[in-house]
Design an enzyme around this catalytic site. Structure first.
Site, PDB file in Angstrom:
ATOM      1  CG  ASP A 231       4.802  12.864  12.107  1.00 24.35           C
ATOM      2  OD1 ASP A 231       3.705  13.294  11.727  1.00 24.35           O
ATOM      3  OD2 ASP A 231       5.596  12.248  11.366  1.00 24.35           O
TER       4      ASP A 231
ATOM      5  CG  ASN B 182       1.454   3.836   4.514  1.00 19.34           C
ATOM      6  OD1 ASN B 182       1.001   2.881   5.136  1.00 19.34           O
ATOM      7  ND2 ASN B 182       1.183   5.084   4.849  1.00 19.34           N
TER       8      ASN B 182
ATOM      9  CG  HIS C 100      -1.948   2.347   2.214  1.00 24.68           C
ATOM     10  ND1 HIS C 100      -1.626   3.574   2.738  1.00 24.68           N
ATOM     11  CD2 HIS C 100      -1.708   2.423   0.869  1.00 24.68           C
ATOM     12  CE1 HIS C 100      -1.209   4.368   1.766  1.00 24.68           C
ATOM     13  NE2 HIS C 100      -1.247   3.702   0.627  1.00 24.68           N
TER      14      HIS C 100
ATOM     15  CD  GLU D 121       2.355  10.572   8.989  1.00 20.94           C
ATOM     16  OE1 GLU D 121       3.254  11.086   8.309  1.00 20.94           O
ATOM     17  OE2 GLU D 121       1.202  10.384   8.568  1.00 20.94           O
TER      18      GLU D 121
END
Length: 300
Positions: free
Chosen positions: A158, A166, A171, A201
Site C-alpha cells: 500500500d 492527492n 488526482h 492504492e
C-alpha cells in the site's frame, strides 16, 4: 481465393490463386502456383503446426476446415488471416482431393478481441491485473501448492500517505503515481509473478514457488526501488513525487484452504508495517524488517 489438388501421397498441385494474394500475403500468385508451401515460411511457427494438424485431420475425414494464423509479410507487417477450405473428390482422379477455399484478413478483429480480453482481466488505469483476475490466479496457485506440496508467497502493499499525494498534487498526479508504481514493481518481478490492483492504492503480488526468505528479499528490493524512484509529474523535465510503500508478506502452504485466508494474513502483516512506522516490510506473524535492513538471499 485458391484451388489446389492433393493426392494420397500429400503432393499438392495448385490450380488457381487470386491476384489479391499479393496484397494480403505479400506473395505473388505465381510463386504460390509453383510452391504452395512458400506461404508457410512467413507464418508464425506454432501457427504452422496448428494449420498442418487441422489440414491433416480434415484430409483424413474429408471435412471442411478453417484456421486462423499470423503471417509476417515481406514488408515487416504482421497480419492475422483466416483460412477456410472445403474438400471435393476429383471424379476422374482416384485418391485426389480438390480443396477450394479462401483467405481473408482478420487483423482488426483479432486486435479488438485481444483488447477486450485485456480489458476484462486488467485494471484500466495501471494495467495490473484487476481483483477478479488476481483472485483467479491466487486460487490456481493454491491448487498447485496443495497438489505438489510446495509453497508460494503473497505480498500485500500500500502507498504510504497516498491521500496527501492527492490532496497536494491533485488526482491526476495521484493516478500518475499509481501507474508509476506498477511500472517500478513490474520491473522487479519475474515473468511468472502476478501483480494485481485490489482497489485504490492497494496492490498484491503473487509469487509462485517462493519460500518466505525469498519473498522477504524481494519485498525489500521492491520497497527500496519505489523509494529511490520518484514519479515524474509532468514528464521527465517536470517535478517528481517521492513516495514510499509498506509491504506485508504471507506464505501459501498446504494448510491454506481459501484465497481470502492468505489475503487476510498478508493484509494483517501490511497493517503491522503501517502501524509500526510505515515504509517497511513485515511478515506474519510479527517479523519486521525496518528501513535499511537486509535479508538472507533466496530465489524469489
Amino acid at each position: 481465393l485458391f484451388d489446389y489438388e492433393q493426392n494420397a501421397a500429400d503432393e499438392l498441385s495448385v490450380n488457381f490463386v487470386s491476384p489479391y494474394a499479393k496484397v494480403l500475403l505479400g506473395v505473388s500468385p505465381d510463386v504460390l502456383l509453383t510452391d504452395p508451401c512458400h506461404v508457410l515460411q512467413h507464418m508464425v511457427p506454432e501457427d504452422v503446426v496448428t494449420l498442418q494438424q487441422q489440414h491433416a485431420q480434415a484430409f483424413r475425414s474429408q471435412q471442411p476446415y478453417e484456421c486462423t494464423a499470423r503471417l509476417l509479410r515481406p514488408d515487416g507487417q504482421t497480419v492475422w488471416v483466416q483460412m477456410m477450405a472445403t474438400p471435393t473428390p476429383v471424379a476422374d482422379k482416384p485418391g485426389v482431393t480438390l480443396w477450394s477455399g479462401f483467405v481473408f484478413d482478420v487483423t482488426d478483429r483479432m486486435q479488438l478481441e485481444t483488447e477486450l480480453r485485456h480489458m476484462a482481466f486488467h485494471d484500466p488505469l495501471t494495467g495490473a491485473h484487476n481483483r477478479r483476475s488476481f483472485m483467479q490466479g491466487l486460487a490456481q496457485e493454491m491448487h498447485r501448492v496443495q497438489r505438489t506440496g510446495e509453497v508460494g508467497a503473497l505480498l500485500m502493499l500500500d502507498i504510504d500517505h497516498f491521500k496527501r499525494v492527492n490532496d497536494t498534487w491533485g488526482h491526476d498526479v495521484g493516478d500518475a503515481v499509481l501507474k508509476h508504481l506498477v511500472g517500478v514493481l513490474q520491473a522487479g518481478l519475474r515473468q511468472l509473478d502476478m501483480l494485481g490492483r485490489l482497489g485504490g492504492e492497494e496492490f498484491a503480488v503473487l509469487l509462485p514457488a517462493t519460500q518466505l526468505e525469498g519473498a522477504l528479499e524481494l519485498a525489500e528490493r521492491l520497497r527500496q526501488a519505489v523509494a529511490h524512484t520518484p514519479a515524474p509529474v509532468h514528464g521527465s523535465e517536470g517535478p517528481s513525487v517521492a513516495y514510499t510503500i509498506s509491504i506485508g508478506v504471507a506464505l501459501l502452504g498446504c494448510e491454506t484452504t481459501h484465497p481470502d485466508d492468505v489475503l487476510k494474513r498478508a493484509d494483517s502483516a501490511m497493517y503491522l508495517a503501517k502501524s509500526t512506522g510505515r515504509y517497511r516490510v513485515c511478515a506474519e506473524p510479527v517479523t519486521s524488517v525496518p528501513t535499511g535492513a537486509t535479508h538472507a538471499a533466496a530465489a524469489a
